[in-house]
Design a protein around this motif. Structure first.
Motif, PDB file in Angstrom:
ATOM      1  N   UNK A  17       0.823  -1.213   0.000  1.00  0.00           N
ATOM      2  CA  UNK A  17       0.000   0.000   0.000  1.00  0.00           C
ATOM      3  C   UNK A  17       0.854   1.259   0.000  1.00  0.00           C
ATOM      4  N   UNK A  18       1.915   1.278   0.813  1.00  0.00           N
ATOM      5  CA  UNK A  18       2.773   2.460   0.875  1.00  0.00           C
ATOM      6  C   UNK A  18       3.472   2.713  -0.454  1.00  0.00           C
ATOM      7  N   UNK A  19       3.914   1.644  -1.109  1.00  0.00           N
ATOM      8  CA  UNK A  19       4.570   1.786  -2.414  1.00  0.00           C
ATOM      9  C   UNK A  19       3.585   2.323  -3.444  1.00  0.00           C
ATOM     10  N   UNK A  20       2.401   1.741  -3.526  1.00  0.00           N
ATOM     11  CA  UNK A  20       1.407   2.179  -4.515  1.00  0.00           C
ATOM     12  C   UNK A  20       0.991   3.625  -4.257  1.00  0.00           C
ATOM     13  N   UNK A  21       0.771   3.981  -3.003  1.00  0.00           N
ATOM     14  CA  UNK A  21       0.392   5.364  -2.676  1.00  0.00           C
ATOM     15  C   UNK A  21       1.486   6.330  -3.114  1.00  0.00           C
ATOM     16  N   UNK A  23       3.709   5.942  -5.513  1.00  0.00           N
ATOM     17  CA  UNK A  23       3.736   6.031  -6.979  1.00  0.00           C
ATOM     18  C   UNK A  23       2.548   6.858  -7.486  1.00  0.00           C
ATOM     19  N   UNK A  24       1.380   6.620  -6.931  1.00  0.00           N
ATOM     20  CA  UNK A  24       0.190   7.369  -7.366  1.00  0.00           C
ATOM     21  C   UNK A  24       0.297   8.848  -6.997  1.00  0.00           C
ATOM     22  N   UNK A  25       1.103   9.171  -5.984  1.00  0.00           N
ATOM     23  CA  UNK A  25       1.299  10.563  -5.585  1.00  0.00           C
ATOM     24  C   UNK A  25       2.359  11.253  -6.445  1.00  0.00           C
ATOM     25  N   UNK A  26       2.962  10.498  -7.364  1.00  0.00           N
ATOM     26  CA  UNK A  26       3.897  11.119  -8.291  1.00  0.00           C
ATOM     27  C   UNK A  26       5.325  10.612  -8.236  1.00  0.00           C
ATOM     28  N   UNK A  27       5.641   9.742  -7.290  1.00  0.00           N
ATOM     29  CA  UNK A  27       7.003   9.209  -7.225  1.00  0.00           C
ATOM     30  C   UNK A  27       7.219   8.256  -8.393  1.00  0.00           C
ATOM     31  N   UNK A  28       8.349   8.350  -9.026  1.00  0.00           N
ATOM     32  CA  UNK A  28       8.671   7.413 -10.109  1.00  0.00           C
ATOM     33  C   UNK A  28       8.838   6.006  -9.531  1.00  0.00           C
ATOM     34  N   UNK A  29       8.497   5.017 -10.342  1.00  0.00           N
ATOM     35  CA  UNK A  29       8.565   3.638  -9.862  1.00  0.00           C
ATOM     36  C   UNK A  29       9.976   3.250  -9.466  1.00  0.00           C
ATOM     37  N   UNK A  35      13.572   3.593  -2.602  1.00  0.00           N
ATOM     38  CA  UNK A  35      13.163   4.102  -1.290  1.00  0.00           C
ATOM     39  C   UNK A  35      12.629   2.999  -0.380  1.00  0.00           C
ATOM     40  N   UNK A  36      11.892   2.056  -0.963  1.00  0.00           N
ATOM     41  CA  UNK A  36      11.278   1.003  -0.152  1.00  0.00           C
ATOM     42  C   UNK A  36      12.070  -0.302  -0.182  1.00  0.00           C
ATOM     43  N   UNK A  37      13.221  -0.278  -0.845  1.00  0.00           N
ATOM     44  CA  UNK A  37      14.140  -1.413  -0.893  1.00  0.00           C
ATOM     45  C   UNK A  37      13.516  -2.675  -1.463  1.00  0.00           C
ATOM     46  N   UNK A  38      12.819  -2.513  -2.580  1.00  0.00           N
ATOM     47  CA  UNK A  38      12.291  -3.648  -3.335  1.00  0.00           C
ATOM     48  C   UNK A  38      12.734  -3.476  -4.785  1.00  0.00           C
ATOM     49  N   UNK A  39      12.534  -4.484  -5.591  1.00  0.00           N
ATOM     50  CA  UNK A  39      12.972  -4.384  -6.980  1.00  0.00           C
ATOM     51  C   UNK A  39      11.988  -3.555  -7.803  1.00  0.00           C
ATOM     52  N   UNK A  40      12.479  -2.931  -8.868  1.00  0.00           N
ATOM     53  CA  UNK A  40      11.574  -2.186  -9.752  1.00  0.00           C
ATOM     54  C   UNK A  40      10.465  -3.070 -10.322  1.00  0.00           C
ATOM     55  N   UNK A  41      10.784  -4.323 -10.610  1.00  0.00           N
ATOM     56  CA  UNK A  41       9.764  -5.241 -11.135  1.00  0.00           C
ATOM     57  C   UNK A  41       8.645  -5.452 -10.115  1.00  0.00           C
ATOM     58  N   UNK A  42       9.012  -5.545  -8.849  1.00  0.00           N
ATOM     59  CA  UNK A  42       8.012  -5.706  -7.793  1.00  0.00           C
ATOM     60  C   UNK A  42       7.088  -4.497  -7.741  1.00  0.00           C
ATOM     61  N   UNK A  43       7.664  -3.302  -7.814  1.00  0.00           N
ATOM     62  CA  UNK A  43       6.849  -2.083  -7.811  1.00  0.00           C
ATOM     63  C   UNK A  43       5.904  -2.104  -8.999  1.00  0.00           C
TER      64      UNK A  43
END
Length: 56
Positions: A17-21, A23-29, A35-43
């Motif tokens: 939820x934090x990652x999706x929020x 991205x939807x608020x304008x952060x690039x994937x 920032x959240x220490x996950x892979x770009x594919x996961x995002x």
């Protein structure tokens, strides 16, 4: 990178939820992945699932 699979189910959902929020608020994937220490594919998968199914 953190292995989000090792988190509790509630912590996994919170992270998604934090990652999706973010991205939807304008952060690039790519920035969200770093920032959240996950892979770009996961995002990408999480945002795609949100767009298809809805969510937070």
């Amino acid at each position: 990178m953190r292995d989000a699979r090792r988190l509790s189910p509630q912590a996994q959902e919170d992270l998604r939820r934090r990652v999706v929020v973010a991205v939807k608020a304008g952060m690039r994937q790519a920035a969200a992945a770093k920032a959240f220490q996950v892979t770009p594919k996961t995002v990408w998968r999480w945002v795609d699932a949100f767009d298809r199914e809805g969510g937070p």
